[in-house]
Write a protein that holds these residues in place. Sequence first.
Motif, PDB file in Angstrom:
ATOM      1  N   SER A   1      24.691  34.635  -6.181  1.00  0.00           N
ATOM      2  CA  SER A   1      25.931  33.932  -6.526  1.00  0.00           C
ATOM      3  C   SER A   1      26.716  34.703  -7.585  1.00  0.00           C
ATOM      4  O   SER A   1      27.940  34.842  -7.492  1.00  0.00           O
ATOM      5  CB  SER A   1      25.608  32.522  -7.041  1.00  0.00           C
ATOM      6  N   LEU A   2      25.973  35.199  -8.607  1.00  0.00           N
ATOM      7  CA  LEU A   2      26.642  35.956  -9.668  1.00  0.00           C
ATOM      8  C   LEU A   2      27.313  37.211  -9.112  1.00  0.00           C
ATOM      9  O   LEU A   2      28.443  37.548  -9.482  1.00  0.00           O
ATOM     10  CB  LEU A   2      25.640  36.340 -10.760  1.00  0.00           C
ATOM     11  N   MET A   3      26.611  37.934  -8.238  1.00  0.00           N
ATOM     12  CA  MET A   3      27.172  39.150  -7.643  1.00  0.00           C
ATOM     13  C   MET A   3      28.401  38.812  -6.801  1.00  0.00           C
ATOM     14  O   MET A   3      29.400  39.552  -6.800  1.00  0.00           O
ATOM     15  CB  MET A   3      26.124  39.862  -6.789  1.00  0.00           C
ATOM     16  N   PHE A   4      28.348  37.684  -6.088  1.00  0.00           N
ATOM     17  CA  PHE A   4      29.482  37.267  -5.277  1.00  0.00           C
ATOM     18  C   PHE A   4      30.684  36.952  -6.161  1.00  0.00           C
ATOM     19  O   PHE A   4      31.797  37.424  -5.906  1.00  0.00           O
ATOM     20  CB  PHE A   4      29.097  36.040  -4.438  1.00  0.00           C
ATOM     21  N   PHE A   5      30.441  36.157  -7.220  1.00  0.00           N
ATOM     22  CA  PHE A   5      31.540  35.800  -8.116  1.00  0.00           C
ATOM     23  C   PHE A   5      32.079  37.034  -8.844  1.00  0.00           C
ATOM     24  O   PHE A   5      33.287  37.142  -9.092  1.00  0.00           O
ATOM     25  CB  PHE A   5      31.094  34.729  -9.116  1.00  0.00           C
ATOM     26  N   TRP A   6      31.179  37.970  -9.191  1.00  0.00           N
ATOM     27  CA  TRP A   6      31.626  39.195  -9.877  1.00  0.00           C
ATOM     28  C   TRP A   6      32.519  40.030  -8.948  1.00  0.00           C
ATOM     29  O   TRP A   6      33.560  40.557  -9.377  1.00  0.00           O
ATOM     30  CB  TRP A   6      30.415  40.006 -10.328  1.00  0.00           C
ATOM     31  N   ALA A   7      32.115  40.161  -7.690  1.00  0.00           N
ATOM     32  CA  ALA A   7      32.926  40.908  -6.733  1.00  0.00           C
ATOM     33  C   ALA A   7      34.288  40.230  -6.536  1.00  0.00           C
ATOM     34  O   ALA A   7      35.332  40.908  -6.469  1.00  0.00           O
ATOM     35  CB  ALA A   7      32.182  41.031  -5.404  1.00  0.00           C
ATOM     36  N   MET A   8      34.268  38.901  -6.435  1.00  0.00           N
ATOM     37  CA  MET A   8      35.524  38.178  -6.277  1.00  0.00           C
ATOM     38  C   MET A   8      36.405  38.349  -7.509  1.00  0.00           C
ATOM     39  O   MET A   8      37.624  38.518  -7.404  1.00  0.00           O
ATOM     40  CB  MET A   8      35.228  36.680  -6.043  1.00  0.00           C
ATOM     41  N   TYR A   9      35.757  38.302  -8.674  1.00  0.00           N
ATOM     42  CA  TYR A   9      36.493  38.457  -9.945  1.00  0.00           C
ATOM     43  C   TYR A   9      37.171  39.821  -9.997  1.00  0.00           C
ATOM     44  O   TYR A   9      38.360  39.938 -10.319  1.00  0.00           O
ATOM     45  CB  TYR A   9      35.510  38.268 -11.107  1.00  0.00           C
ATOM     46  N   LYS A  10      36.427  40.882  -9.670  1.00  0.00           N
ATOM     47  CA  LYS A  10      36.960  42.244  -9.745  1.00  0.00           C
ATOM     48  C   LYS A  10      38.046  42.487  -8.705  1.00  0.00           C
ATOM     49  O   LYS A  10      38.993  43.234  -8.942  1.00  0.00           O
ATOM     50  CB  LYS A  10      35.825  43.265  -9.554  1.00  0.00           C
TER      51      LYS A  10
END
Length: 528
Positions: free
Chosen positions: A43-52
């Motif tokens: 989830s964190l990696m998904f949100f980080w990718a979306m954030y970037k």
Amino acid sequence: MRPKTEQSLKRNRKQRELRGTQVNTKMLHTGSVWGFTGSTMTSLMFFWAMYKQFFPYHLQVHIEKYVYKLMGWVSSSIHIKFNEYSGEGLEKSEAYDSIRNYLSTKSTALGNRLKANESKNSKSLVLSLDDHETVEDVFQGVKVKWSSSVRENHNRSSTNRDKGFGERRYLTLSFHSRHREMITKTYLDHVLREGKEIGLKKRERKLFTNNSSHDWSSWRSGSKWSNVSFDHPATFESLAMDPKKKEEIKKDLIKFSKGKDYYKKVGKPWKRGYLLFGPPGTGKSTMISAMANFLGYDVYDLELTTVADNSELKKLMLDTKGKSIVVIEDIDCSLDLTGQRKKKKEEDEDEEDEEEKKEAEKKKYSKVTLSGLLNAIDGLWSACSGEKIIVFTTNFVDNLDPALIRRGRMDNHIEMSYCRFEAFKVLAKNYLEIESHDLYGEIKRLVEEVDMSPADVAENLMPKSEEEDVEICLKRLVMSLEEEKEKARKMAEEEEKNKAEKEAWRKKKRAENAEKKKTKEEEKRLKP
């Protein structure tokens, strides 16, 4: 006995069942923990990718700024960032390079992931921390951490595009806040000093020559100086000169290279001038190479005829770096600097030679004056670039203006003379690998009587084929020395003869003039 045995068997069976249940429970708990951790990381990696990807860059900057502030409130660590490029023009940071050099030894010994780069200024591969790698260092009992990071450059200005900055690298120093004073006042100075020394030892030394000012803004170079690798093999050991004289020069160079504090104490810029003078072929250029190799300095070969004016000369001198030798060879031929303080004679076009006219045409481009040269090497501007040696060479020292070569500008005057016996022994060892021979006695007598340059002696000593041995080379030298001696004798006789003829002509002219004077006086006396 039998009922007891059945009872104990039942008890053991229940205990095994209980332990199995506990193991299953633990395995289920561990599995759930790992499952939760995996889903959380996903989830964190998904949100980080979306954030970037979807958050605007300027909004990311603001968010990260406040995150760093929050971390600073709860953390006792201090972080100092050193960018690879800095300043308005985004020039390469010298501090970044020094830190990277310092960390190269630490990362080689302690780092798990390293990066090997071929640097154009280094003679070997440069090992450094790979991106997003960390290494620890200990200084005076204090442990610090260095981390290497990289981030994409979102500044799309034309300057950055021209320089090709797709990524921005930086190094971060992290340490506990209670060591702030020691780190900022002592440790960082230590790192920069050590890193600079490591860089100087590893760097590939260069030979520079100045470009014409028309090329300073060229898209190809855009630099005031062009350079190649400096690979001249000359050393003081191979230099054909009296050993005592060589030792004096080496001591003088060592004293200068270690004299930073001394020069500051006496109030002088950290520079020193050397005047090398003597006939052609006596080793002036070889001496410069030996000095550069001895000190580990770069060499700047300054061609004055391509310098338009005094202002350009100052810019060129300011663009040189410390630990370098600035050379002006054959300064008496470079520009008309010898007679600018003297009263100029009226030009007589009828008596001017064609060769002198051509030389004057060559020098018309440059408007560098004697005053401009003096200010560039010894004026206020001379103190701007640190540790430096300035060398002039000339074949005719008497032709130079005394102001140009006075002590304080050219501090050490070194005469490069003809080859004498001590210099011959150095050449014989270099070219023939011998230290004594039966012909040494005759050669000693001849080299003390005959003026032959070290270049001519070396040419006679060099074997011209595989069949030529030591005996043949030494005999060829003896023959050449005897021929030079005979030429010198004939020349002396010719000069003596010419001198006698001139003296006889002068006597004859004096006698004729006296006779004419006497005749005129007689005629004057006989007139009524």
